[in-house]
Write an enzyme that holds these catalytic residues in place. Sequence first.
Site, PDB file in Angstrom:
ATOM      1  N   TRP A 113       0.840  -1.216   0.000  1.00 17.77           N
ATOM      2  CA  TRP A 113       0.000   0.000   0.000  1.00 17.77           C
ATOM      3  C   TRP A 113       0.864   1.251   0.000  1.00 17.77           C
ATOM      4  O   TRP A 113       0.541   2.235  -0.670  1.00 17.77           O
ATOM      5  CB  TRP A 113      -0.966   0.000   1.181  1.00 17.77           C
ATOM      6  CG  TRP A 113      -1.912  -1.161   1.132  1.00 17.77           C
ATOM      7  CD1 TRP A 113      -2.077  -2.121   2.084  1.00 17.77           C
ATOM      8  CD2 TRP A 113      -2.823  -1.504   0.068  1.00 17.77           C
ATOM      9  NE1 TRP A 113      -3.022  -3.038   1.679  1.00 17.77           N
ATOM     10  CE2 TRP A 113      -3.490  -2.686   0.448  1.00 17.77           C
ATOM     11  CE3 TRP A 113      -3.129  -0.932  -1.164  1.00 17.77           C
ATOM     12  CZ2 TRP A 113      -4.460  -3.299  -0.356  1.00 17.77           C
ATOM     13  CZ3 TRP A 113      -4.089  -1.544  -1.967  1.00 17.77           C
ATOM     14  CH2 TRP A 113      -4.736  -2.704  -1.568  1.00 17.77           C
ATOM     15  N   ASP A 129      -1.624   7.063   5.858  1.00 25.16           N
ATOM     16  CA  ASP A 129      -2.662   6.100   5.473  1.00 25.16           C
ATOM     17  C   ASP A 129      -2.874   5.182   6.681  1.00 25.16           C
ATOM     18  O   ASP A 129      -2.039   4.353   6.987  1.00 25.16           O
ATOM     19  CB  ASP A 129      -2.193   5.309   4.242  1.00 25.16           C
ATOM     20  CG  ASP A 129      -3.137   4.160   3.876  1.00 25.16           C
ATOM     21  OD1 ASP A 129      -4.171   3.971   4.549  1.00 25.16           O
ATOM     22  OD2 ASP A 129      -2.812   3.444   2.905  1.00 25.16           O
ATOM     23  N   LYS A 183     -11.779  -1.640   7.026  1.00 24.32           N
ATOM     24  CA  LYS A 183     -10.887  -2.430   7.864  1.00 24.32           C
ATOM     25  C   LYS A 183     -11.272  -2.318   9.347  1.00 24.32           C
ATOM     26  O   LYS A 183     -11.070  -3.250  10.096  1.00 24.32           O
ATOM     27  CB  LYS A 183      -9.430  -1.998   7.684  1.00 24.32           C
ATOM     28  CG  LYS A 183      -8.966  -1.929   6.227  1.00 24.32           C
ATOM     29  CD  LYS A 183      -8.572  -3.279   5.668  1.00 24.32           C
ATOM     30  CE  LYS A 183      -8.399  -3.280   4.156  1.00 24.32           C
ATOM     31  NZ  LYS A 183      -7.448  -2.326   3.632  1.00 24.32           N
TER      32      LYS A 183
HETATM   33  C1  LIG Z   1      -6.850  -1.952   2.238  1.00 23.08           C
HETATM   34  C2  LIG Z   1      -5.830  -0.877   2.239  1.00 23.08           C
HETATM   35  C3  LIG Z   1      -5.733   0.068   1.194  1.00 23.08           C
HETATM   36  C4  LIG Z   1      -6.622   0.018  -0.023  1.00 23.08           C
HETATM   37  O1  LIG Z   1      -7.883   0.386   0.323  1.00 23.08           O
HETATM   38  P1  LIG Z   1      -9.067   0.509  -0.751  1.00 23.08           P
HETATM   39  O2  LIG Z   1     -10.155   1.063   0.092  1.00 23.08           O
HETATM   40  O3  LIG Z   1      -9.312  -0.869  -1.281  1.00 23.08           O
HETATM   41  O4  LIG Z   1      -8.630   1.437  -1.814  1.00 23.08           O
HETATM   42  C5  LIG Z   1      -4.794   1.064   1.311  1.00 23.08           C
HETATM   43  N1  LIG Z   1      -3.983   1.139   2.371  1.00 23.08           N
HETATM   44  C6  LIG Z   1      -4.023   0.234   3.374  1.00 23.08           C
HETATM   45  C7  LIG Z   1      -3.101   0.379   4.530  1.00 23.08           C
HETATM   46  C8  LIG Z   1      -4.949  -0.793   3.343  1.00 23.08           C
HETATM   47  O5  LIG Z   1      -5.005  -1.679   4.338  1.00 23.08           O
END
Ligand SMILES: *Cc1c(COP(=O)(O)O)cnc(C)c1O
Length: 356
Positions: A99, A167, A191
């Site tokens: 990511w 993020d 998540k």
């Molecule tokens: C799942 C995840 C993403 C991607 O998320 P989407 O909502 O599918 O775009 C980005 N960063 C992290 C840390 C993630 O766990």
Amino acid sequence: MKKHNFGAGPCILPQEVFTQAAAAVLDFNGLSILEVSHRHKDYEAVMQEARDLVKKALNVPEGYEVLYLQGGATLGFTIAALNMMRDTKKAGYMNTGTWASGAIKEAKKAGIDVNVFASSEDKNFNYIPKDYTVPTDVDYIHFTSNNTIYGTQFKSFPKTDLPLVCDMSSDIFSQEINVADFDLIYAGAQKNLGPAGATLYIVKNDVLGKSTSPFMPSYLDLKVHAEKDSMYNTPPVFAVYVAMLNLRNLIENGGVPAMQKRNEEKAALLYGEIDRNPLFQGTVAVEDRSLMNVNFLLTNDALKDAFDAAWKGAGIVGLNGHRSVGGYRASMYNALELDSVKVLVDVMNDFAQKNG
Ligand SMILES: *Cc1c(COP(=O)(O)O)cnc(C)c1O
């Protein structure tokens, strides 16, 4: 029988939240939550509460906006770059996994000259870099607090006077954080916050409207959303509603500090078993182990089919590692009960008795 869901996302939410969400699909003040106008006053109240509860849960200080947009954290990569771009058009990024690499790729596409000042790619992202110098000649610093795929997590955040962007998709609301350390936090909801479809942004007001990007579509400009109270266009109505329910539930159950305690307990139990049990081994540096995503391997691959049958037989789902790394990954987001972790640990323990 209700399964024990160790899936990495979209993920488990509290059972009461599922029940309440289901009820609102059938009846939200005489309509279905799926058909209500986002401009209806009852829904405006939902959006407001969903934003306020984020502030409450994370003790967000004055001077920050909370927004719910679409596009996932993947669009967040671009939104972060476009909104944080200033005079140097440079940024410092830490590369700690898939990511983080995605964020770097999109920042470059957005016109940022990216300085990757720390990376753990040399060891297949199995640790969090510690010896690095944070650049000072850039517009902002970006990192990924929890590496969902590899199972590593920052235990302390990079120190910088520059704007810090994170993020937090896979560990927001799992532990206490100091929002004042950040200029921008973003997180896909699926998540730890709610169903897929909403993406949370917590942004410092000072950041808004200062981009130097020559390209800024309205939807990607956080200032546009902030001015419209996160209702610039149709928001992800149902996803925000469920996020609101989940945040109410979180706060009723002791808030983030209580979640953190519970998450630490779950992680201690599972890592303890991995370390004790000769048939299993962890895959990441011990000090960087994630509380949310626990990666592990069998020490003897020949036992794979038997182990898979054992955990599936116990009603466990979602334990396979990400397709890019293999092995096993137990995701233990806030709503996963300690009892589910006990079921997994018992399976591992029994398995060692039979195959040790
Ligand atoms: C799942 C995840 C993403 C991607 O998320 P989407 O909502 O599918 O775009 C980005 N960063 C992290 C840390 C993630 O766990």
